[in-house]
Design a protein around this motif. Structure first.
Motif, PDB file in Angstrom:
ATOM      1  N   ALA A  57      11.980  11.109   1.316  1.00 30.51           N
ATOM      2  CA  ALA A  57      12.114   9.868   2.085  1.00 30.51           C
ATOM      3  C   ALA A  57      10.724   9.352   2.396  1.00 30.51           C
ATOM      4  CB  ALA A  57      12.878  10.140   3.373  1.00 30.51           C
ATOM      5  N   LEU A  58      10.449   8.121   1.930  1.00 34.75           N
ATOM      6  CA  LEU A  58       9.120   7.532   2.143  1.00 34.75           C
ATOM      7  C   LEU A  58       9.192   6.463   3.222  1.00 34.75           C
ATOM      8  CD1 LEU A  58       9.058   7.548  -1.512  1.00 34.75           C
ATOM      9  CD2 LEU A  58       6.826   7.929  -0.519  1.00 34.75           C
ATOM     10  N   ASP A  59       8.065   6.207   3.820  1.00 36.05           N
ATOM     11  CA  ASP A  59       7.954   5.148   4.812  1.00 36.05           C
ATOM     12  C   ASP A  59       8.368   3.813   4.179  1.00 36.05           C
ATOM     13  OD1 ASP A  59       6.374   5.146   7.630  1.00 36.05           O
ATOM     14  OD2 ASP A  59       6.322   3.181   6.637  1.00 36.05           O
ATOM     15  N   PRO A  60       9.204   3.017   4.859  1.00 32.12           N
ATOM     16  CA  PRO A  60       9.659   1.761   4.251  1.00 32.12           C
ATOM     17  C   PRO A  60       8.531   0.769   3.983  1.00 32.12           C
ATOM     18  CG  PRO A  60      10.921   2.305   6.230  1.00 32.12           C
ATOM     19  CD  PRO A  60       9.779   3.255   6.174  1.00 32.12           C
ATOM     20  N   SER A  61       7.371   0.970   4.623  1.00 32.98           N
ATOM     21  CA  SER A  61       6.264   0.028   4.420  1.00 32.98           C
ATOM     22  C   SER A  61       5.576   0.201   3.065  1.00 32.98           C
ATOM     23  CB  SER A  61       5.231   0.225   5.533  1.00 32.98           C
ATOM     24  OG  SER A  61       4.656   1.507   5.422  1.00 32.98           O
ATOM     25  N   VAL A  62       5.836   1.330   2.377  1.00 36.50           N
ATOM     26  CA  VAL A  62       5.152   1.602   1.107  1.00 36.50           C
ATOM     27  C   VAL A  62       5.759   0.748  -0.004  1.00 36.50           C
ATOM     28  CG1 VAL A  62       4.566   3.418  -0.530  1.00 36.50           C
ATOM     29  CG2 VAL A  62       4.763   3.953   1.884  1.00 36.50           C
ATOM     30  N   SER A  63       4.931   0.180  -0.864  1.00 35.27           N
ATOM     31  CA  SER A  63       5.450  -0.605  -1.994  1.00 35.27           C
ATOM     32  C   SER A  63       6.016   0.342  -3.043  1.00 35.27           C
ATOM     33  CB  SER A  63       4.342  -1.444  -2.615  1.00 35.27           C
ATOM     34  OG  SER A  63       3.497  -0.619  -3.385  1.00 35.27           O
ATOM     35  N   GLU A  64       6.878  -0.210  -3.912  1.00 37.37           N
ATOM     36  CA  GLU A  64       7.514   0.645  -4.911  1.00 37.37           C
ATOM     37  C   GLU A  64       6.480   1.248  -5.866  1.00 37.37           C
ATOM     38  OE1 GLU A  64      11.136  -0.823  -6.601  1.00 37.37           O
ATOM     39  OE2 GLU A  64      10.994   0.532  -8.313  1.00 37.37           O
ATOM     40  N   ALA A  65       5.473   0.450  -6.233  1.00 36.60           N
ATOM     41  CA  ALA A  65       4.452   0.956  -7.163  1.00 36.60           C
ATOM     42  C   ALA A  65       3.665   2.099  -6.534  1.00 36.60           C
ATOM     43  CB  ALA A  65       3.523  -0.185  -7.568  1.00 36.60           C
ATOM     44  N   ASP A  66       3.272   1.925  -5.251  1.00 32.85           N
ATOM     45  CA  ASP A  66       2.536   2.995  -4.564  1.00 32.85           C
ATOM     46  C   ASP A  66       3.396   4.237  -4.414  1.00 32.85           C
ATOM     47  OD1 ASP A  66       0.397   1.346  -4.353  1.00 32.85           O
ATOM     48  OD2 ASP A  66       0.582   0.960  -2.196  1.00 32.85           O
ATOM     49  N   ALA A  67       4.687   4.016  -4.107  1.00 29.70           N
ATOM     50  CA  ALA A  67       5.602   5.143  -3.918  1.00 29.70           C
ATOM     51  C   ALA A  67       5.700   5.943  -5.214  1.00 29.70           C
ATOM     52  CB  ALA A  67       6.978   4.640  -3.497  1.00 29.70           C
ATOM     53  N   ARG A  68       5.884   5.223  -6.332  1.00 28.36           N
ATOM     54  CA  ARG A  68       6.022   5.918  -7.611  1.00 28.36           C
ATOM     55  C   ARG A  68       4.746   6.687  -7.947  1.00 28.36           C
ATOM     56  NH1 ARG A  68       9.374   5.896 -11.855  1.00 28.36           N
ATOM     57  NH2 ARG A  68      10.661   4.271 -10.920  1.00 28.36           N
ATOM     58  N   ASP A  69       3.604   6.052  -7.688  1.00 28.75           N
ATOM     59  CA  ASP A  69       2.334   6.695  -7.964  1.00 28.75           C
ATOM     60  C   ASP A  69       2.166   7.979  -7.146  1.00 28.75           C
ATOM     61  OD1 ASP A  69      -0.295   6.501  -9.215  1.00 28.75           O
ATOM     62  OD2 ASP A  69      -1.016   6.286  -7.149  1.00 28.75           O
ATOM     63  N   ALA A  70       2.451   7.884  -5.826  1.00 30.50           N
ATOM     64  CA  ALA A  70       2.291   9.059  -4.957  1.00 30.50           C
ATOM     65  C   ALA A  70       3.265  10.159  -5.359  1.00 30.50           C
ATOM     66  CB  ALA A  70       2.502   8.663  -3.495  1.00 30.50           C
ATOM     67  N   VAL A  71       4.513   9.767  -5.618  1.00 32.82           N
ATOM     68  CA  VAL A  71       5.526  10.783  -5.908  1.00 32.82           C
ATOM     69  C   VAL A  71       5.264  11.448  -7.258  1.00 32.82           C
ATOM     70  CG1 VAL A  71       7.993  11.160  -6.318  1.00 32.82           C
ATOM     71  CG2 VAL A  71       7.257   9.764  -4.395  1.00 32.82           C
ATOM     72  N   GLU A  72       4.762  10.676  -8.240  1.00 32.84           N
ATOM     73  CA  GLU A  72       4.393  11.287  -9.533  1.00 32.84           C
ATOM     74  C   GLU A  72       3.330  12.365  -9.317  1.00 32.84           C
ATOM     75  OE1 GLU A  72       5.069  10.763 -12.867  1.00 32.84           O
ATOM     76  OE2 GLU A  72       6.387   9.015 -12.851  1.00 32.84           O
ATOM     77  N   ARG A  73       2.344  12.044  -8.456  1.00 33.57           N
ATOM     78  CA  ARG A  73       1.277  13.029  -8.220  1.00 33.57           C
ATOM     79  C   ARG A  73       1.802  14.254  -7.473  1.00 33.57           C
ATOM     80  NH1 ARG A  73      -2.769  10.725  -5.027  1.00 33.57           N
ATOM     81  NH2 ARG A  73      -1.521   8.826  -4.864  1.00 33.57           N
ATOM     82  N   ILE A  74       2.672  14.001  -6.465  1.00 35.40           N
ATOM     83  CA  ILE A  74       3.260  15.128  -5.726  1.00 35.40           C
ATOM     84  C   ILE A  74       4.078  16.004  -6.676  1.00 35.40           C
ATOM     85  CG2 ILE A  74       4.971  15.715  -3.971  1.00 35.40           C
ATOM     86  CD1 ILE A  74       4.062  13.202  -2.432  1.00 35.40           C
ATOM     87  N   ALA A  75       4.860  15.357  -7.556  1.00 34.66           N
ATOM     88  CA  ALA A  75       5.692  16.125  -8.491  1.00 34.66           C
ATOM     89  C   ALA A  75       4.821  17.016  -9.364  1.00 34.66           C
ATOM     90  CB  ALA A  75       6.529  15.174  -9.351  1.00 34.66           C
ATOM     91  N   LYS A  76       3.724  16.447  -9.864  1.00 34.37           N
ATOM     92  CA  LYS A  76       2.865  17.205 -10.778  1.00 34.37           C
ATOM     93  C   LYS A  76       2.111  18.314 -10.052  1.00 34.37           C
ATOM     94  CE  LYS A  76      -0.930  15.950 -13.200  1.00 34.37           C
ATOM     95  NZ  LYS A  76      -1.816  14.821 -13.506  1.00 34.37           N
ATOM     96  N   ASP A  77       1.647  18.012  -8.816  1.00 34.82           N
ATOM     97  CA  ASP A  77       0.780  18.962  -8.118  1.00 34.82           C
ATOM     98  C   ASP A  77       1.552  20.031  -7.351  1.00 34.82           C
ATOM     99  OD1 ASP A  77      -1.260  17.409  -9.004  1.00 34.82           O
ATOM    100  OD2 ASP A  77      -1.719  16.477  -7.073  1.00 34.82           O
ATOM    101  N   VAL A  78       2.707  19.657  -6.798  1.00 30.83           N
ATOM    102  CA  VAL A  78       3.368  20.558  -5.851  1.00 30.83           C
ATOM    103  C   VAL A  78       4.746  21.005  -6.331  1.00 30.83           C
ATOM    104  CG1 VAL A  78       4.082  20.853  -3.438  1.00 30.83           C
ATOM    105  CG2 VAL A  78       2.224  19.278  -3.993  1.00 30.83           C
TER     106      VAL A  78
END
Lengths: 81, 81
Positions: free
Chosen positions: A45-66
């Motif tokens: 669950a991400l903060d609603p203020s985050v844009s979809e592009a930023d969300a995808r970018d952050a989650v891709e990195r989290i998926a790869k790293d963690v």
């Protein structure tokens, strides 16, 4: 905003847990099952203020790293509102 | 034919593993993450001779009996060709 991350073992990697489940299911009498493989998934669950592009970018990195081990696992990210 | 079974903890059940992942992700500097919950999923390969209705019926029973603990977990079945 919600992100879903699906993590699966790469097809070339043996999945002993899936094999054990397959065996249990067969011994319970279920026929016509050729294979079972287990994966995991994460609901983020991400903060609603985050844009979809930023969300995808952050989650891709989290998926790869963690969340996934890229040596033996594949992952897939889905963003939903 | 392939079936996918998604198993998640019911929303009222605490998810300490998800909390631990959330904490790790935060300590790595990712902001704007409100919550992470972990689930599991299963890819079941069925014999191509099985009809979609029979496949759904069998997989629903397998999900309830073997893959999920209905006391604390919800499950969802998807059938794909």
């Amino acid at each position: 905003m919600k992100a879903l991350v699906y993590v699966t073992l790469k097809p070339s990697v043996l999945d002993p847990q899936g094999k054990a489940i397959h065996h249990s299911v067969e011994s319970l009498g279920y026929k016509n099952i050729n294979d079972i493989r287990q994966g995991k998934f994460f609901e983020i669950a991400l903060d609603p203020s985050v844009s979809e592009a930023d969300a995808r970018d952050a989650v891709e990195r989290i998926a790869k790293d963690v969340l996934a081990n890229p040596v033996i696992e594949d992952y897939r990210v889905e963003i939903s509102q």
